[in-house]
Enzyme design. Structure first.
Site, PDB file in Angstrom:
ATOM      1  N   HIS A 114      -8.282  50.772  80.378  1.00  0.00           N
ATOM      2  CA  HIS A 114      -7.696  49.865  81.373  1.00  0.00           C
ATOM      3  C   HIS A 114      -6.622  48.942  80.808  1.00  0.00           C
ATOM      4  CE1 HIS A 114     -10.626  51.461  84.030  1.00  0.00           C
ATOM      5  NE2 HIS A 114     -10.412  50.580  84.984  1.00  0.00           N
ATOM      6  N   GLY A 185     -12.877  47.491  75.172  1.00  0.00           N
ATOM      7  CA  GLY A 185     -11.691  46.641  75.231  1.00  0.00           C
ATOM      8  C   GLY A 185     -11.955  45.357  75.995  1.00  0.00           C
ATOM      9  N   TYR A 192     -13.682  37.969  82.009  1.00  0.00           N
ATOM     10  CA  TYR A 192     -14.095  36.973  83.008  1.00  0.00           C
ATOM     11  C   TYR A 192     -14.493  37.693  84.300  1.00  0.00           C
ATOM     12  CZ  TYR A 192     -10.135  37.791  86.011  1.00  0.00           C
ATOM     13  OH  TYR A 192      -9.258  38.395  86.867  1.00  0.00           O
ATOM     14  N   ILE A 243     -14.967  48.746  67.493  1.00  0.00           N
ATOM     15  CA  ILE A 243     -16.266  48.263  67.946  1.00  0.00           C
ATOM     16  C   ILE A 243     -17.045  49.458  68.489  1.00  0.00           C
ATOM     17  CG2 ILE A 243     -17.447  46.713  69.572  1.00  0.00           C
ATOM     18  CD1 ILE A 243     -14.825  44.971  69.352  1.00  0.00           C
ATOM     19  N   TYR A 476      -4.782  40.795  79.804  1.00  0.00           N
ATOM     20  CA  TYR A 476      -3.716  41.196  80.726  1.00  0.00           C
ATOM     21  C   TYR A 476      -2.458  41.404  79.890  1.00  0.00           C
ATOM     22  CZ  TYR A 476      -6.627  39.898  84.754  1.00  0.00           C
ATOM     23  OH  TYR A 476      -7.614  39.816  85.709  1.00  0.00           O
TER      24      TYR A 476
HETATM   25  C1  LIG Z   1      -8.015  47.483  87.515  1.00  0.00           C
HETATM   26  C2  LIG Z   1      -8.286  46.460  86.450  1.00  0.00           C
HETATM   27  C3  LIG Z   1      -9.146  45.407  86.724  1.00  0.00           C
HETATM   28  C4  LIG Z   1      -9.422  44.454  85.744  1.00  0.00           C
HETATM   29  N1  LIG Z   1     -10.284  43.428  86.029  1.00  0.00           N
HETATM   30  C5  LIG Z   1     -10.606  42.533  85.058  1.00  0.00           C
HETATM   31  C6  LIG Z   1     -11.556  41.496  85.299  1.00  0.00           C
HETATM   32  O1  LIG Z   1     -12.127  41.390  86.371  1.00  0.00           O
HETATM   33  N2  LIG Z   1     -11.821  40.625  84.303  1.00  0.00           N
HETATM   34  C7  LIG Z   1     -11.214  40.714  83.083  1.00  0.00           C
HETATM   35  O2  LIG Z   1     -11.505  39.906  82.211  1.00  0.00           O
HETATM   36  N3  LIG Z   1     -10.313  41.682  82.831  1.00  0.00           N
HETATM   37  C8  LIG Z   1     -10.004  42.594  83.777  1.00  0.00           C
HETATM   38  N4  LIG Z   1      -9.103  43.586  83.504  1.00  0.00           N
HETATM   39  C9  LIG Z   1      -8.482  43.638  82.168  1.00  0.00           C
HETATM   40  C10 LIG Z   1      -9.409  44.322  81.173  1.00  0.00           C
HETATM   41  O3  LIG Z   1     -10.373  43.401  80.713  1.00  0.00           O
HETATM   42  C11 LIG Z   1      -8.618  44.845  79.966  1.00  0.00           C
HETATM   43  O4  LIG Z   1      -7.667  45.768  80.406  1.00  0.00           O
HETATM   44  C12 LIG Z   1      -9.539  45.444  78.927  1.00  0.00           C
HETATM   45  O5  LIG Z   1      -8.862  45.495  77.703  1.00  0.00           O
HETATM   46  C13 LIG Z   1     -10.004  46.818  79.323  1.00  0.00           C
HETATM   47  O6  LIG Z   1     -10.864  47.380  78.388  1.00  0.00           O
HETATM   48  P1  LIG Z   1     -10.951  48.975  78.291  1.00  0.00           P
HETATM   49  O7  LIG Z   1     -11.930  49.335  77.254  1.00  0.00           O
HETATM   50  O8  LIG Z   1     -11.148  49.539  79.662  1.00  0.00           O
HETATM   51  O9  LIG Z   1      -9.474  49.327  77.898  1.00  0.00           O
HETATM   52  P2  LIG Z   1      -8.759  50.202  76.738  1.00  0.00           P
HETATM   53  O10 LIG Z   1      -7.435  50.541  77.338  1.00  0.00           O
HETATM   54  O11 LIG Z   1      -9.648  51.322  76.344  1.00  0.00           O
HETATM   55  O12 LIG Z   1      -8.624  49.186  75.581  1.00  0.00           O
HETATM   56  C14 LIG Z   1      -7.908  47.964  75.679  1.00  0.00           C
HETATM   57  C15 LIG Z   1      -7.489  47.500  74.286  1.00  0.00           C
HETATM   58  O13 LIG Z   1      -8.640  47.350  73.459  1.00  0.00           O
HETATM   59  C16 LIG Z   1      -8.625  48.283  72.384  1.00  0.00           C
HETATM   60  N5  LIG Z   1      -9.949  48.860  72.280  1.00  0.00           N
HETATM   61  C17 LIG Z   1     -10.570  49.684  73.161  1.00  0.00           C
HETATM   62  N6  LIG Z   1     -11.787  49.993  72.734  1.00  0.00           N
HETATM   63  C18 LIG Z   1     -11.964  49.368  71.566  1.00  0.00           C
HETATM   64  C19 LIG Z   1     -13.043  49.323  70.642  1.00  0.00           C
HETATM   65  N7  LIG Z   1     -14.136  50.028  70.858  1.00  0.00           N
HETATM   66  N8  LIG Z   1     -12.891  48.586  69.524  1.00  0.00           N
HETATM   67  C20 LIG Z   1     -11.762  47.891  69.296  1.00  0.00           C
HETATM   68  N9  LIG Z   1     -10.695  47.894  70.137  1.00  0.00           N
HETATM   69  C21 LIG Z   1     -10.809  48.629  71.262  1.00  0.00           C
HETATM   70  C22 LIG Z   1      -7.580  49.308  72.772  1.00  0.00           C
HETATM   71  O14 LIG Z   1      -7.026  49.937  71.645  1.00  0.00           O
HETATM   72  C23 LIG Z   1      -6.595  48.471  73.547  1.00  0.00           C
HETATM   73  O15 LIG Z   1      -5.762  47.757  72.665  1.00  0.00           O
HETATM   74  C24 LIG Z   1      -8.801  44.546  84.474  1.00  0.00           C
HETATM   75  C25 LIG Z   1      -7.941  45.608  84.209  1.00  0.00           C
HETATM   76  C26 LIG Z   1      -7.683  46.560  85.182  1.00  0.00           C
HETATM   77  C27 LIG Z   1      -6.743  47.692  84.885  1.00  0.00           C
END
Ligand SMILES: Cc1cc2nc3c(=O)[nH]c(=O)nc-3n(C[C@H](O)[C@H](O)[C@H](O)COP(=O)(O)OP(=O)(O)OC[C@H]3O[C@@H](n4cnc5c(N)ncnc54)[C@H](O)[C@@H]3O)c2cc1C
Ligand SMILES: *[C@@H]1O[C@H](CO)[C@@H](O)[C@H](O)[C@H]1NC(C)=O
Length: 553
Positions: A114, A185, A192, A243, A476
Site C-alpha cells: 500500500h 509497512g 492510525y 520486519i 503517506y
Molecule cells: C487505501 C489506503 C488506505 C490507507 N489507510 C491508512 C490508515 O487508515 N491509517 C494509516 O496509518 N495509514 C493508512 N494508509 C497508509 C499505510 O499505512 C502505508 O501505505 C503503509 O506503509 C502500508 O503498509 P504495507 O505493508 O501495505 O505497504 P508496502 O507497500 O508493502 O510497504 C510500505 C513501505 O514499508 C516497507 N516495508 C514493507 N514491509 C516491510 C517489512 N516487513 N519490514 C520493513 N519494511 C517493510 C516497504 O519497503 C515500503 O517502503 C493507507 C494506504 C492506502 C493505500
C-alpha cells in the site's frame, strides 16, 4: 546500471545446481547470480523453498500486481524488478539479505503493497532491484490470556482484526481504517485509525518484534536494544531491516460500539459545521472519533457542490454518544436513527466501507475493494482554518472531480504521548491531519492534470497548516517532498523530508541508521541516510569520489 563488484566474476565462475528455481536463459543475469548465491547460502534445509518469479515466468506480472495498490506504479514506463522472491520461511529472508548485499542488489520489501509511491514494488532509482514479497508469511497468533498477538508481516491488518475478534468480543487493536493494509509497512510507519484518540497508534502498541538486520541476523526487541526498537516504531518501512513479525498489545473494546455517517453539503451548511468540527473534534470524549471525508458532488439541480461525510466510531452505546454529541457538537444534528450499535469487528467493516451485511470473514481474503491511479499528500493542522480559508479550499477541490480530502482528528491519547517517545512526532498541539487524494481511472492520459491539481491545492493550504517544518505523515509517502535518486542522499538533502516526517526525531533516526546499517543496505527514494563513516580506512559507499566495493563479495 549496476556495476558488478569486482569479486562477482570469481563468484559466478562457481557453477551450481539450482534447486530453488527453474533454470534461466541469460547466463550473466542478476537473477542467476542472485539465485546461485541464494542456493549456496541457504541457512536451514527448510522443507519449502521460496517461490521466485523472474520476468520470463508467466506468473511474474500477476505476482507483481497482486498487492500493488497504486496503478500509477504499474505502468510500462516504471522500472520492474529483476526478480520477485516469496519467502515461506524466515531463513529465506536472512539468505536474501546476505545475497543482495554480496551482489550489490537493492532489496524492496513488500508486505501489503500500500505504499503511496510504490516504494515496495517499483523504483525511481538507477539500480536493479529484487522484491522480497512477504505475502506468504501471514500467521496470526492471538493470546487473549496476556492480551497480545504475534502477527507476521504478510498478514493484512484486517486479518489481525478478524482473528482478534474470533478469540474475544471485547478486545481490539488500534490501527488503520483500511483492512487490506499490510502489517509490515503499516505499523512501522505509525498506523492510525478510529481508536487513536483513545489508544494512540499501532506503533505505540507494538511491544516486541522479529526482524532481519543488514547482516542477515534475526533480532528481537531484547537483542536489538531499545534504540533500534524505538526507530522501527514510526520510522517508516525499508530503513532498518526486514520486519518478520510484530507482537502487539491488544486493547479493550466494549461489546457494542456505535457508528454513524452524517452527510452535509455546502447547501446544508457544511462550512459552518466544519468550523465547529475544528473546535471540538480533538477535544471531545476520547471514545469518539469523527473523521470528515470531503468530495465532489452534485446538487439535486445538477450544480457542483462539496459533500462532507462525517463518519464516526464511538466506543460506547448510542445513548451515551447522543449525550456527548448534544454537549459538544449539536451543530451536526445527529439523531438516534443515524446511529448503529454493532460489534467492534462490524465497526471495522463499516469504517472500511463494506456494504452492510458483509461478513467479517471477507478480511481473510486480504484484498482491497478497488484499485486506482492515485496521488496523495498530507498536512497537520494546529489552528482552526477560518471560513474564508475553507471557502477557497472548496473552490480548489471542485476544480478536479477526482480529488478528495480526509480530515482525521487528533487529541486524546495522541496528545499525551511525548513527541520523542516514538519517531512519529505529530502529537500535542495537532488538531487534525489532512490527507489530500486525487484518483483517476484512465491511466497516463489525465495524470498531469490530476497531479497538478493536488499540488495546487497543497500550495493553497500553506498558510493554514503546520510550518517550520510543514509536517507530513511518513506512511503517506510523498516524493514531491524530495528524494534521493541514487539512493545516497546527504544528511542535508534528506533533512528536507526527514524533518517533515519526523521533526527532531530525524537526527536520532540518522544516528541509529549509522550504527545499524552504516553501508546503507536498506535504501529507497526516501530512506533515512547513514552518516558517512570511515572505518579501518575502508571507504564506505558514502564517498562518491572513490567507490570501493571489495568488501561486498
Ligand atoms: C487505501 C489506503 C488506505 C490507507 N489507510 C491508512 C490508515 O487508515 N491509517 C494509516 O496509518 N495509514 C493508512 N494508509 C497508509 C499505510 O499505512 C502505508 O501505505 C503503509 O506503509 C502500508 O503498509 P504495507 O505493508 O501495505 O505497504 P508496502 O507497500 O508493502 O510497504 C510500505 C513501505 O514499508 C516497507 N516495508 C514493507 N514491509 C516491510 C517489512 N516487513 N519490514 C520493513 N519494511 C517493510 C516497504 O519497503 C515500503 O517502503 C493507507 C494506504 C492506502 C493505500
Ligand atoms: C514460475 O515460478 C513459480 C514459483 O517459483 C514456479 O512454481 C513455476 O514453475 C514457474 N513457472 C514457470 C513457467 O517457470
Amino acid at each position: 546500471m549496476l556495476t558488478m563488484p569486482s569479486g562477482t566474476s570469481k563468484f559466478l565462475s562457481v557453477l551450481l545446481v539450482l534447486t530453488i528455481c527453474a533454470s534461466y536463459a541469460s547466463a550473466d543475469s542478476i537473477q542467476q547470480s542472485f539465485l546461485q548465491c541464494f542456493d549456496r547460502n541457504r541457512i536451514s534445509n527448510s522443507p519449502l523453498p521460496p517461490s521466485c518469479y523472474t520476468p520470463t515466468n508467466s506468473s511474474f506480472s500477476i505476482v507483481l500486481q497482486s498487492t500493488a495498490n497504486n496503478l500509477r506504479y504499474l505502468v510500462p514506463s516504471v522500472k520492474k524488478p529483476e526478480l520477485i522472491l516469496m519467502p515461506t520461511d524466515e531463513s529465506h529472508i536472512q539468505t536474501a539479505v546476505i545475497c543482495a548485499k554480496k551482489l550489490g542488489v537493492q532489496l524492496r520489501i513488500r508486505s501489503g503493497g500500500h505504499d503511496y509511491e510504490g516504494a515496495s514494488y517499483a523504483s525511481e532509482m538507477e539500480e536493479p532491484f529484487v522484491i522480497l514479497d512477504m505475502a506468504k508469511l501471514r500467521m496470526v497468533t492471538v493470546q487473549i490470556e496476556d492480551t497480545s498477538a504475534w502477527v507476521q508481516v504478510g498478514a493484512t491488518i484486517g486479518e489481525l482484526y478478524y482473528k482478534i475478534s474470533v478469540e474475544s468480543k471485547v478486545h481490539g487493536f488500534p490501527a488503520g481504517l483500511c483492512s487490506s493494509l499490510g502489517v509490515g509497512g503499516h505499523i512501522t510507519g505509525g498506523a492510525y485509525g478510529p481508536m487513536m484518540r483513545k489508544y494512540g497508534l499501532g506503533a505505540d502498541n507494538a511491544i516486541d518484534v522479529r526482524m532481519v538486520d543488514a547482516n542477515g541476523q534475526i533480532l528481537d526487541r531484547n537483542s536489538m536494544g531499545e534504540d533500534l526498537f524505538w526507530a522501527i516504531r514510526g520510522g517508516g518501512g525499508g530503513n532498518f531491516g526486514v520486519i518478520l513479525a510484530w507482537k502487539v498489545q491488544l486493547v479493550p473494546v466494549p461489546e457494542k460500539v456505535t457508528v454513524f455517517t452524517v452527510a452535509k453539503t455546502l447547501e446544508m451548511g457544511l462550512t459552518k459545521v466544519l468550523t465547529k468540527w475544528q473546535q471540538v473534534a480533538d477535544k471531545t470524549d476520547e471514545n469518539l472519533f469523527i473523521r470528515v471525508i470531503m468530495q465532489n458532488s452534485k446538487t439535486p439541480k445538477g450544480d457542483k457542490t462539496m459533500l462532507g461525510l462525517f463518519q464516526a466510531l464511538f466506543l460506547g452505546s448510542a445513548d451515551e454518544l447522543l449525550k456527548v454529541m448534544q454537549r459538544d457538537f449539536p451543530e451536526l444534528g445527529l439523531q438516534k436513527k443515524d446511529t448503529s450499535e454493532v460489534s467492534w469487528i462490524e465497526s471495522v467493516l463499516y469504517i472500511a466501507n463494506y456494504p452492510s451485511g458483509t461478513k467479517p470473514e471477507i478480511f481473510l481474503e486480504g484484498k482491497p475493494t478497488f484499485l486506482n491511479y492515485f496521488k496523495a499528500k498530507s498536512d497537520f493542522v494546529r489552528e482552526a482554518i477560518p471560513e474564508s480559508g475553507l471557502e477557497g479550499m472548496f473552490k480548489q477541490l471542485m476544480e478536479d472531480e477526482g480529488s478528495l480530502m480526509i480530515w482525521n482528528p487528533y487529541g486524546g491519547m495522541m496528545s499525551k504521548i511525548p513527541e520523542s517517545q516514538t519517531p512519529f512526532p505529530h502529537r500535542a498541539g495537532t488538531k487534525f491531519m489532512i490527507q489530500y487524494v486525487v484518483t483517476w481511472q484512465d491511466g497516463e492520459s489525465s495524470k498531469t492534470r490530476h497531479m497538478d491539481s493536488i499540488r495546487k491545492l497543497y500550495n493553497y493550504m500553506t498558510p493554514y497548516v503546520s510550518m517550520f517544518p510543514r509536517e507530513a505523515y511518513v506512511n503517506y509517502r510523498d516524493l514531491d517532498l524530495g528524494m534521493n535518486k541514487d539512493g545516497y542522499a546527504s544528511f542535508i538533502q534528506a533533512s528536507a523530508w526527514g524533518s517533515m516526517y519526523y521533526k527532531d526525531n530525524f537526527n536520532r533516526l540518522v544516528k541509529i541508521k549509522t550504527k545499524f546499517d552504516p553501508e546503507n543496505f536498506f535504501r529507497h527514494e526516501q530512506s533515512i541516510p547513514p552518516l558517512p563513516v570511515m572505518e579501518n580506512k575502508k571507504v564506505t559507499q558514502w564517498d562518491t569520489t572513490c567507490h570501493t566495493s571489495d568488501d561486498q563479495v
